[in-house]
Design a protein around this motif. Structure first.
Motif, PDB file in Angstrom:
ATOM      1  N   ARG A   1       0.827  -1.205   0.000  1.00  0.00           N
ATOM      2  CA  ARG A   1       0.000   0.000   0.000  1.00  0.00           C
ATOM      3  C   ARG A   1       0.867   1.263   0.000  1.00  0.00           C
ATOM      4  O   ARG A   1       0.514   2.274  -0.605  1.00  0.00           O
ATOM      5  CB  ARG A   1      -0.933  -0.025   1.206  1.00  0.00           C
ATOM      6  N   PHE A   2       2.000   1.186   0.700  1.00  0.00           N
ATOM      7  CA  PHE A   2       2.933   2.315   0.736  1.00  0.00           C
ATOM      8  C   PHE A   2       3.441   2.630  -0.672  1.00  0.00           C
ATOM      9  O   PHE A   2       3.477   3.795  -1.101  1.00  0.00           O
ATOM     10  CB  PHE A   2       4.099   1.967   1.672  1.00  0.00           C
ATOM     11  N   LEU A   3       3.831   1.617  -1.439  1.00  0.00           N
ATOM     12  CA  LEU A   3       4.327   1.828  -2.796  1.00  0.00           C
ATOM     13  C   LEU A   3       3.222   2.347  -3.703  1.00  0.00           C
ATOM     14  O   LEU A   3       3.463   3.212  -4.566  1.00  0.00           O
ATOM     15  CB  LEU A   3       4.902   0.522  -3.349  1.00  0.00           C
ATOM     16  N   GLN A   4       2.006   1.828  -3.553  1.00  0.00           N
ATOM     17  CA  GLN A   4       0.893   2.324  -4.351  1.00  0.00           C
ATOM     18  C   GLN A   4       0.712   3.823  -4.149  1.00  0.00           C
ATOM     19  O   GLN A   4       0.561   4.588  -5.112  1.00  0.00           O
ATOM     20  CB  GLN A   4      -0.410   1.606  -3.951  1.00  0.00           C
ATOM     21  N   LYS A   5       0.711   4.227  -2.883  1.00  0.00           N
ATOM     22  CA  LYS A   5       0.463   5.639  -2.565  1.00  0.00           C
ATOM     23  C   LYS A   5       1.627   6.527  -2.991  1.00  0.00           C
ATOM     24  O   LYS A   5       1.422   7.593  -3.580  1.00  0.00           O
ATOM     25  CB  LYS A   5       0.213   5.770  -1.065  1.00  0.00           C
ATOM     26  N   GLN A   6       2.852   6.068  -2.698  1.00  0.00           N
ATOM     27  CA  GLN A   6       4.023   6.904  -2.987  1.00  0.00           C
ATOM     28  C   GLN A   6       4.277   7.031  -4.495  1.00  0.00           C
ATOM     29  O   GLN A   6       4.711   8.091  -4.975  1.00  0.00           O
ATOM     30  CB  GLN A   6       5.264   6.299  -2.309  1.00  0.00           C
ATOM     31  N   LEU A   7       4.012   5.953  -5.255  1.00  0.00           N
ATOM     32  CA  LEU A   7       4.376   5.931  -6.681  1.00  0.00           C
ATOM     33  C   LEU A   7       3.173   5.989  -7.610  1.00  0.00           C
ATOM     34  O   LEU A   7       3.351   5.983  -8.837  1.00  0.00           O
ATOM     35  CB  LEU A   7       5.186   4.667  -6.973  1.00  0.00           C
ATOM     36  N   ASP A   8       1.982   5.992  -6.992  1.00  0.00           N
ATOM     37  CA  ASP A   8       0.740   6.024  -7.784  1.00  0.00           C
ATOM     38  C   ASP A   8       0.706   4.864  -8.775  1.00  0.00           C
ATOM     39  O   ASP A   8       0.551   5.040  -9.990  1.00  0.00           O
ATOM     40  CB  ASP A   8       0.606   7.365  -8.526  1.00  0.00           C
ATOM     41  N   ILE A   9       0.873   3.669  -8.236  1.00  0.00           N
ATOM     42  CA  ILE A   9       0.851   2.460  -9.055  1.00  0.00           C
ATOM     43  C   ILE A   9      -0.203   1.501  -8.505  1.00  0.00           C
ATOM     44  O   ILE A   9      -0.751   1.706  -7.422  1.00  0.00           O
ATOM     45  CB  ILE A   9       2.228   1.771  -9.078  1.00  0.00           C
TER      46      ILE A   9
END
Length: 790
Positions: A727-735
């Motif tokens: 979830r952190f990567l989704q939010k930080q990288l918009d993926i």
């Protein structure tokens, strides 16, 4: 007159009435063996004294209220006299039953016998007016060279803890308090008040503290005694981690902590750490504490709480006091004889040389000073003046009767110039004897408090004596008195060996009972006997240097070392022979999957397939399959002793809790149950496995803390961490979640930390504050889940 608040147990109110001087005196004891009474407030004193296997009562120090030591004028009056003319440290002592010492008695593996010992000691304490007995001592026998090893029970914490709990219950159920000692790692007498025992935390938790924790949970001793040594750089009596965090906060211990005698070096620091009572009375240490209190360097709440614990101890002791109770000397001697006979270990009995048969034996040769003057106990604070003493040669004569001729030869001597002539006389005298009983022992003066043994050999001349007698007569029975393990360079030439350890005042009668088969030997070793000193796990780092003693073997203490290294011992842990034989069968587990909070019932049958009645000590071990952390090959998890007539069979059922299969994970600072296939082994010793069954333990789903530099593989195996990183990567990288998962998988084989990997492989860094928030969220959620699982 006793204070009403004291009687009612309103200790806080009573402490509130005390002056600072009175509080300090209450926390410092009175002279050597008493707590301080406070007449103004109606607070009585209680009496305590030593004895792990007998009550050592100093008449001048208790009845005469003498302080320890002598005044300067008295010292000068005797300083130039011979040492044997000087009074002992304790003065005249009351005779009491000298029961088998710890190394001996624990070889019975019989918790009921431990309870009976506690009951007997309580009766003797009650007659003498003693409220608190300073024992049992349960430090792990890390090395057989340890000077106080003879007081201690085993190299294994499970046996140690269960046995100690039996003694404590026997004492306290009869109104006398116990003092479980010495916390912790008092495993050597060399520089014993300054030596730093350096022990890594897993070994400390799994080996050296576990026996204390087990005994405390089962029996709640009234007091726990801190040890002399330093532990990982901190004096044990001043170690807050040990005495407060572990003992009280983790184990929930609510009793009193007392120092070993003069074990406190900084009194204010010891009180702050959790050492309530400082013994014996020291004017210097009292003044130090009073000054610290008046300067507000010690929290008064800590002082008051310690005073309340002393009052609680005194209250329990006075309630348990029964001055109508007496003990029968003859009955207690008979008990000592039974305990000794149950504990002696038959190590070898080739060609059925024992028991002695009156039908075939016409002449016995008895050799060695120990036959007439047996070594029955170690030296030091535990030493007891016996009420009587069985002499082996006399007891053997009684059982031999008129049908058997007995010849006796001194053969040994502490005077070197006498030995050769005595051995020659014995060599000539044993020729033609049907059986030769040779009594040997370790070196006098190196078997007690204040000095470790110098070798694993017997006393000077004793090994040579056995070797030469074996050349003169093939029917040798070596009978050994020793504080702990010994090497036996002559073992291949001697058909029979009995290890008595230090068996107390009834040694002579007990060994005679075994020799003639009146008692079938059933004792088994509670420590490993090595073939040579170089095989010992402690060999390279004992006794330490420059004030540091590194426990280099870690968790591989005792038999764990010999198993892990593939070293064949002289005799393994748990070994002992009988005059009969036993067969094991029908092992069954009531479950094959074990989770936290559950127990597995281990059932099996034992049958006496021999011709005489006997007792068998059954042992249950856990053998680990593919543990997450390095573990011993096998570990003792339970035991039972049962008596069987010829042909009789009985089913034994032992319960093993999942918690007893846990490992202490230092990264998590917690006990964890792992996913592993464990083999449950039923055995008659650690090297003699009879039955096996498979058990699968299911993990608590605990994982190591996630840090900035944690490798990706540990993130991915943690479901909480993996989900939150996604979830952190989704939010930080918009993926998408799928892309975030592919990123994580791509990082799986990286050997550097997770965030360094992101930087290296994706050329991307994240705001430090966001990273710290993520890590805190992951670790907090992991802790919550672990607590729910527990």
């Amino acid at each position: 007159m006793t204070n009403e608040k004291f009687i009612a147990g309103d200790f806080a109110a009573l402490v509130a009435e005390m002056t600072d001087e009175e509080k300090v005196s209450l926390l410092a004891g009175h002279h050597m063996w008493k707590t301080q009474e406070i007449d103004r407030l109606g607070i009585p004193h209680i009496v305590m004294t030593d004895g792990t296997y007998g009550v050592r009562y100093s008449i001048p120090q208790i009845d005469g209220d003498e302080a320890g030591g002598v005044d300067f004028a008295a010292f000068l009056s005797v300083v130039n006299q011979r040492a044997d003319h000087v009074q002992t440290a304790w003065g005249q002592m009351k005779p009491a039953t000298c029961f088998p010492n710890g190394t001996s008695l624990a070889c019975s593996w019989d918790v009921d016998l431990a309870h009976q010992l506690g009951e007997a000691l309580a009766r003797e304490c009650q007659e003498f007016g003693v409220h608190l007995l300073l024992g049992p001592g349960i430090n792990i026998r890390r090395t057989p060279l340890g000077g106080r090893s003879y007081e201690y029970y085993s190299e294994d914490p499970v046996l140690t803890g269960d046995f100690a709990a039996g003694v404590i219950k026997g004492l306290q159920e009869n109104g006398v308090g116990a003092s479980l000692k010495h916390l912790a790692c008092n495993n050597s007498e060399i520089e014993r008040t300054t030596m730093d025992s350096v022990v890594e935390e897993r070994a400390l938790r799994e080996i050296y503290l576990k026996g204390f924790e087990r005994a405390i949970r089962q029996s709640e001793p009234w007091t726990v005694m801190s040890s002399y040594n330093r532990l990982n750089g901190v004096q044990a009596a001043q170690n807050a981690w040990l005495l407060t965090k572990v003992l009280r906060d983790e184990w929930g211990y609510g009793g009193l902590v007392v120092s070993d005698w003069h074990g406190v070096k900084d009194r204010p620091a010891s009180l702050i750490a959790g050492n309530d009572l400082d013994m014996p009375e020291s004017e210097t240490r009292k003044a130090d504490l009073l000054a610290a209190i008046e300067a507000d360097n010690v929290d008064r709440a800590l002082v008051d709480r310690a005073c309340e614990r002393v009052l609680d101890l005194v209250s329990k002791a006075k309630r348990g006091e029964d001055r109508t109770m007496t003990f029968d000397r003859a009955e207690h001697h008979a008990l000592a004889r039974r305990l000794a006979a149950e504990s002696m270990v038959l190590l070898k009995n080739d060609v059925g040389l024992l028991p002695i048969s009156k039908a075939s034996v016409r002449r016995i040769a008895i050799v060695g000073e120990g036959a007439a003057a047996p070594v029955i106990q170690g030296s030091g604070c535990a030493t007891t003046i016996p009420t009587s003493k069985d002499v082996p040669v006399e007891e053997i004569r009684k059982l031999a009767g008129s049908e058997i001729k007995i010849d006796v030869f001194q053969a040994t001597s502490e005077i070197a110039s006498e030995r050769e002539a005595l051995i020659i006389e014995a060599e000539q005298g044993v020729a033609g004897a049907d059986i030769v009983l040779v009594f040997v022992n370790t070196e006098n003066g190196y078997d007690g408090e204040g000095s470790d043994r110098r070798s694993l050999g017997l006393a000077p001349g004793h090994d040579a004596l056995v070797e030469r007698l074996a050349c003169a007569n093939s029917n040798i029975v070596a009978v050994i008195s020793s504080p702990d393990a010994v090497v036996m360079p002559w073992i291949g030439d001697v058909p029979a060996v009995i290890e008595m350890f230090f068996s107390g005042q009834a040694t002579g009668g007990a060994v005679a009972d075994l020799l003639f088969g009146r008692v079938n030997p059933s004792g088994k070793l509670t420590t490993t006997f090595p073939k040579r000193m170089e095989d010992m796990p402690t060999h390279l780092t004992y006794p330490g240097e420059n004030g540091r003693h590194v426990y280099s073997e870690g968790i591989f203490a005792g038999y764990r070392w010999y198993d892990a290294r593939g070293i064949e011992p002289l005799f393994p842990f748990g070994f002992g022979l009988s005059y009969t034989e036993f067969a094991y069968s029908n092992l069954a587990l009531d479950r094959t999957i074990l989770r936290s909070g559950e127990k597995v019932a281990v059932s099996f049958a034992v049958t006496n397939i021999g011709k005489v009645a006997g007792k068998e000590i059954c042992q249950v071990y856990a053998r680990y399959g593919q543990p997450r952390l390095k573990r011993p090959v096998r570990e003792l998890k339970g035991f039972a002793k049962l008596e069987l007539n010829p042909g009789e069979s009985r089913v034994v059922t032992l319960q093993i809790a999942a918690e007893d299969l846990c490992v202490y994970d230092t990264a998590l600072q917690a006990w964890t149950l792992d996913n592993d296939g464990i083999t449950i082994e039923v055995a008659s010793s650690s090297r003699d496995i009879h039955l096996k069954a498979e058990l699968h333990t299911v993990s608590d789903a605990v994982h190591r803390r996630i840090e900035w530099d944690t490798q990706p593989v540990f993130v991915l195996e943690n479901p909480v961490a993996r989900s939150k990183f996604n979830r952190f990567l989704q939010k930080q990288l918009d993926i998408s979640s799928e892309d975030a998962e592919r990123m994580l998988e791509h990082c799986a084989n990286s050997f550097v930390g997770i965030f360094t990997t992101f930087d290296r492989r994706f050329r991307h860094t994240f705001p430090k504050a966001d990273v710290e928030a993520l890590l805190a969220e992951i670790n907090q959620e992991s802790v919550r889940q672990e607590r729910r699982a527990a």
